[in-house]
Scaffold this motif. Structure first.
Motif, PDB file in Angstrom:
ATOM      1  N   MET A  60       0.828  -1.202   0.000  1.00  0.00           N
ATOM      2  CA  MET A  60       0.000   0.000   0.000  1.00  0.00           C
ATOM      3  C   MET A  60       0.866   1.257   0.000  1.00  0.00           C
ATOM      4  O   MET A  60       1.934   1.271   0.625  1.00  0.00           O
ATOM      5  N   PRO A  61       0.442   2.343  -0.669  1.00  0.00           N
ATOM      6  CA  PRO A  61       1.177   3.614  -0.577  1.00  0.00           C
ATOM      7  C   PRO A  61       1.183   4.116   0.868  1.00  0.00           C
ATOM      8  O   PRO A  61       0.155   4.161   1.529  1.00  0.00           O
ATOM      9  N   LEU A  62       2.344   4.497   1.360  1.00  0.00           N
ATOM     10  CA  LEU A  62       2.482   4.894   2.751  1.00  0.00           C
ATOM     11  C   LEU A  62       2.254   6.391   2.932  1.00  0.00           C
ATOM     12  O   LEU A  62       2.563   7.195   2.047  1.00  0.00           O
ATOM     13  N   LEU A  63       1.732   6.753   4.096  1.00  0.00           N
ATOM     14  CA  LEU A  63       1.705   8.152   4.494  1.00  0.00           C
ATOM     15  C   LEU A  63       3.096   8.554   4.954  1.00  0.00           C
ATOM     16  O   LEU A  63       3.865   7.735   5.447  1.00  0.00           O
ATOM     17  N   THR A  64       3.421   9.820   4.807  1.00  0.00           N
ATOM     18  CA  THR A  64       4.720  10.300   5.256  1.00  0.00           C
ATOM     19  C   THR A  64       4.803  10.231   6.776  1.00  0.00           C
ATOM     20  O   THR A  64       3.908  10.697   7.477  1.00  0.00           O
ATOM     21  N   GLY A  65       5.863   9.640   7.289  1.00  0.00           N
ATOM     22  CA  GLY A  65       6.055   9.591   8.734  1.00  0.00           C
ATOM     23  C   GLY A  65       6.588   8.262   9.214  1.00  0.00           C
ATOM     24  O   GLY A  65       5.982   7.214   8.981  1.00  0.00           O
ATOM     25  N   THR A 109      10.324  -0.312  18.675  1.00  0.00           N
ATOM     26  CA  THR A 109       9.562  -0.708  17.493  1.00  0.00           C
ATOM     27  C   THR A 109       9.290   0.507  16.623  1.00  0.00           C
ATOM     28  O   THR A 109       8.865   1.547  17.115  1.00  0.00           O
ATOM     29  N   MET A 110       9.534   0.381  15.323  1.00  0.00           N
ATOM     30  CA  MET A 110       9.248   1.453  14.385  1.00  0.00           C
ATOM     31  C   MET A 110       7.865   1.251  13.800  1.00  0.00           C
ATOM     32  O   MET A 110       7.378   0.119  13.670  1.00  0.00           O
ATOM     33  N   THR A 111       7.212   2.359  13.455  1.00  0.00           N
ATOM     34  CA  THR A 111       5.867   2.281  12.887  1.00  0.00           C
ATOM     35  C   THR A 111       5.800   3.042  11.567  1.00  0.00           C
ATOM     36  O   THR A 111       6.408   4.097  11.405  1.00  0.00           O
ATOM     37  N   LEU A 112       5.047   2.470  10.638  1.00  0.00           N
ATOM     38  CA  LEU A 112       4.676   3.103   9.386  1.00  0.00           C
ATOM     39  C   LEU A 112       3.160   3.018   9.281  1.00  0.00           C
ATOM     40  O   LEU A 112       2.523   2.263  10.022  1.00  0.00           O
ATOM     41  N   PRO A 160      -6.926   9.418   6.861  1.00  0.00           N
ATOM     42  CA  PRO A 160      -5.817  10.068   7.564  1.00  0.00           C
ATOM     43  C   PRO A 160      -4.872  10.775   6.598  1.00  0.00           C
ATOM     44  O   PRO A 160      -4.617  10.298   5.488  1.00  0.00           O
ATOM     45  N   ARG A 161      -4.363  11.921   7.045  1.00  0.00           N
ATOM     46  CA  ARG A 161      -3.296  12.619   6.325  1.00  0.00           C
ATOM     47  C   ARG A 161      -1.934  12.267   6.915  1.00  0.00           C
ATOM     48  O   ARG A 161      -0.944  12.145   6.205  1.00  0.00           O
ATOM     49  N   PHE A 162      -1.879  12.143   8.247  1.00  0.00           N
ATOM     50  CA  PHE A 162      -0.683  11.733   8.972  1.00  0.00           C
ATOM     51  C   PHE A 162      -1.112  10.801  10.102  1.00  0.00           C
ATOM     52  O   PHE A 162      -2.204  10.937  10.648  1.00  0.00           O
ATOM     53  N   VAL A 163      -0.226   9.876  10.448  1.00  0.00           N
ATOM     54  CA  VAL A 163      -0.429   9.007  11.606  1.00  0.00           C
ATOM     55  C   VAL A 163       0.888   8.965  12.363  1.00  0.00           C
ATOM     56  O   VAL A 163       1.946   8.729  11.770  1.00  0.00           O
ATOM     57  N   ALA A 164       0.841   9.228  13.671  1.00  0.00           N
ATOM     58  CA  ALA A 164       2.060   9.241  14.481  1.00  0.00           C
ATOM     59  C   ALA A 164       1.837   8.442  15.752  1.00  0.00           C
ATOM     60  O   ALA A 164       0.778   8.535  16.376  1.00  0.00           O
ATOM     61  N   ALA A 165       2.834   7.636  16.145  1.00  0.00           N
ATOM     62  CA  ALA A 165       2.771   6.843  17.368  1.00  0.00           C
ATOM     63  C   ALA A 165       3.857   7.308  18.321  1.00  0.00           C
ATOM     64  O   ALA A 165       4.979   7.607  17.904  1.00  0.00           O
ATOM     65  N   TRP A 166       3.513   7.373  19.600  1.00  0.00           N
ATOM     66  CA  TRP A 166       4.475   7.761  20.635  1.00  0.00           C
ATOM     67  C   TRP A 166       4.078   7.094  21.937  1.00  0.00           C
ATOM     68  O   TRP A 166       2.988   7.333  22.448  1.00  0.00           O
ATOM     69  N   GLN A 167       4.942   6.223  22.463  1.00  0.00           N
ATOM     70  CA  GLN A 167       4.676   5.471  23.692  1.00  0.00           C
ATOM     71  C   GLN A 167       3.314   4.801  23.611  1.00  0.00           C
ATOM     72  O   GLN A 167       3.103   3.928  22.786  1.00  0.00           O
ATOM     73  N   ASP A 168       2.351   5.225  24.449  1.00  0.00           N
ATOM     74  CA  ASP A 168       1.033   4.586  24.428  1.00  0.00           C
ATOM     75  C   ASP A 168      -0.007   5.469  23.736  1.00  0.00           C
ATOM     76  O   ASP A 168      -1.206   5.303  23.940  1.00  0.00           O
ATOM     77  N   ARG A 169       0.446   6.415  22.909  1.00  0.00           N
ATOM     78  CA  ARG A 169      -0.474   7.313  22.213  1.00  0.00           C
ATOM     79  C   ARG A 169      -0.360   7.126  20.699  1.00  0.00           C
ATOM     80  O   ARG A 169       0.726   6.884  20.172  1.00  0.00           O
ATOM     81  N   LEU A 170      -1.498   7.260  20.035  1.00  0.00           N
ATOM     82  CA  LEU A 170      -1.533   7.262  18.585  1.00  0.00           C
ATOM     83  C   LEU A 170      -2.315   8.486  18.137  1.00  0.00           C
ATOM     84  O   LEU A 170      -3.417   8.749  18.642  1.00  0.00           O
ATOM     85  N   TYR A 171      -1.754   9.240  17.193  1.00  0.00           N
ATOM     86  CA  TYR A 171      -2.384  10.454  16.689  1.00  0.00           C
ATOM     87  C   TYR A 171      -2.736  10.260  15.222  1.00  0.00           C
ATOM     88  O   TYR A 171      -1.893   9.830  14.425  1.00  0.00           O
ATOM     89  N   ILE A 172      -3.963  10.572  14.879  1.00  0.00           N
ATOM     90  CA  ILE A 172      -4.422  10.507  13.494  1.00  0.00           C
ATOM     91  C   ILE A 172      -4.840  11.909  13.077  1.00  0.00           C
ATOM     92  O   ILE A 172      -5.726  12.512  13.696  1.00  0.00           O
ATOM     93  N   VAL A 173      -4.191  12.432  12.046  1.00  0.00           N
ATOM     94  CA  VAL A 173      -4.485  13.772  11.548  1.00  0.00           C
ATOM     95  C   VAL A 173      -5.374  13.632  10.313  1.00  0.00           C
ATOM     96  O   VAL A 173      -4.979  13.007   9.326  1.00  0.00           O
ATOM     97  N   ARG A 174      -6.569  14.185  10.392  1.00  0.00           N
ATOM     98  CA  ARG A 174      -7.499  14.171   9.267  1.00  0.00           C
ATOM     99  C   ARG A 174      -7.665  15.589   8.727  1.00  0.00           C
ATOM    100  O   ARG A 174      -7.043  16.525   9.239  1.00  0.00           O
TER     101      ARG A 174
END
Length: 282
Positions: free
Chosen positions: A210-215, A222-225, A255-269
């Motif tokens: 699948m085409p990936l979002l930037t980030g 663990t790394m996330t895409l 989603p436009r961006f998705v970011a993970a940090w510790q126990d948080r996940l952020y989805i930018v729409r």
């Protein structure tokens, strides 16, 4: 009497749910719990630092939010226009890159201007993206030599990768470079990830269908895409371990961006940022 008691209990449960709707908003797999939302229209860039702060770029203005979504600081350079990359690896020295002017500026934790580095004297016609190295130097992609390079802020070449076209007969078009735990990750327009050591030595390439979002983000080691539907988790030092796939929560727009940090996940729409509590081991 029994009917009245049952009806009262049902009403009480309904009132509790209405009083705390966010705490009960979870996806079917119970891995994401919605904590809060931030209204924002068409964020141009998004980043999170290791202290849990959030950064967005909207109409050229950089905004810093705390971990609960409150705006802390703002920065805007009207002369340079909207930035093309922001690196918050070091939250005390934030790198902002303006590709149209091949200029890097550094901001402190309050988004106050600290310093400027102009890259045009390097003689590279176009530098697509720039990132912070852990030692305070800069990573960039040189389109002429087709190499990842580490340079000092005054332009001295410190180390570089081999010609990347010789590795797989393709010319990469980078959209992001980040350094994490002595590894350098380069994401390209076609969605692949190339991994290097901190001397520029090539390690391996990861490609997804699948085409990936930037980030490229990190949860512990663990790394996330991500793409518009899934979050992908992988261990960069273990090529034999399978990539895990987790479905993202549904939303009104992709989603436009998705970011993970510790126990948080952020989805930018398009219209908001969603913050979830995330349990990747469930």
């Amino acid at each position: 009497m029994t009917i009245r008691i049952s009806t009262a209990i049902i009403c009480l449960i309904c009132l509790q749910l209405l009083a705390n709707p966010i705490a009960t908003a979870q996806t079917e797999n119970q891995q994401f719990q919605l904590l809060y939302e931030i209204p924002i229209q068409n964020a141009g860039l998004f980043a999170t630092d290791k202290l849990g702060n959030l950064y967005t770029v909207h109409q050229g203005e950089i905004r810093k939010y705390d971990s609960q979504g409150a705006v802390l600081f703002r920065f805007n350079d009207m002369l340079l226009g909207p930035p093309s990359a922001i690196d918050v690896t070091n939250p005390l020295q934030i790198l902002v890159y303006y590709r149209n002017f091949q200029t890097v500026i550094f901001l402190d934790r309050t988004l106050t201007f600290n310093a400027k580095v102009e890259l045009w004297p390097l003689g590279i016609p176009s530098i697509p993206t720039v990132a912070m190295a852990s030692d305070g130097n800069l990573w960039l992609y040189n389109e002429i030599s087709r190499t990842i390079q580490k340079i000092s802020p005054d332009g001295i070449l410190l180390t570089q990768s081999p010609d990347l076209t010789l590795l797989d007969n393709t010319t990469p078009r980078p959209v992001e470079i980040v350094e994490r735990d002595n590894l350098v990750f380069m994401q390209t327009e076609e969605g692949s990830i190339r991994i290097f050591d901190n001397f520029g030595g090539f390690i391996r390439r990861i490609s997804l269908k699948m085409p990936l979002l930037t980030g490229i983000h990190q949860i512990h080691r663990t790394m996330t895409l991500s793409d518009e539907e899934n979050l992908y988790l992988f261990h960069p030092n273990d090529p034999l371990q399978e990539i895990r796939t987790i479905s993202l929560p549904d939303g009104p727009t992709p989603p436009r961006f998705v970011a993970a940090w510790q126990d948080r996940l952020y989805i930018v729409r398009n219209e908001k940022i969603e913050c979830y509590r995330f349990a990747p081991d469930q």
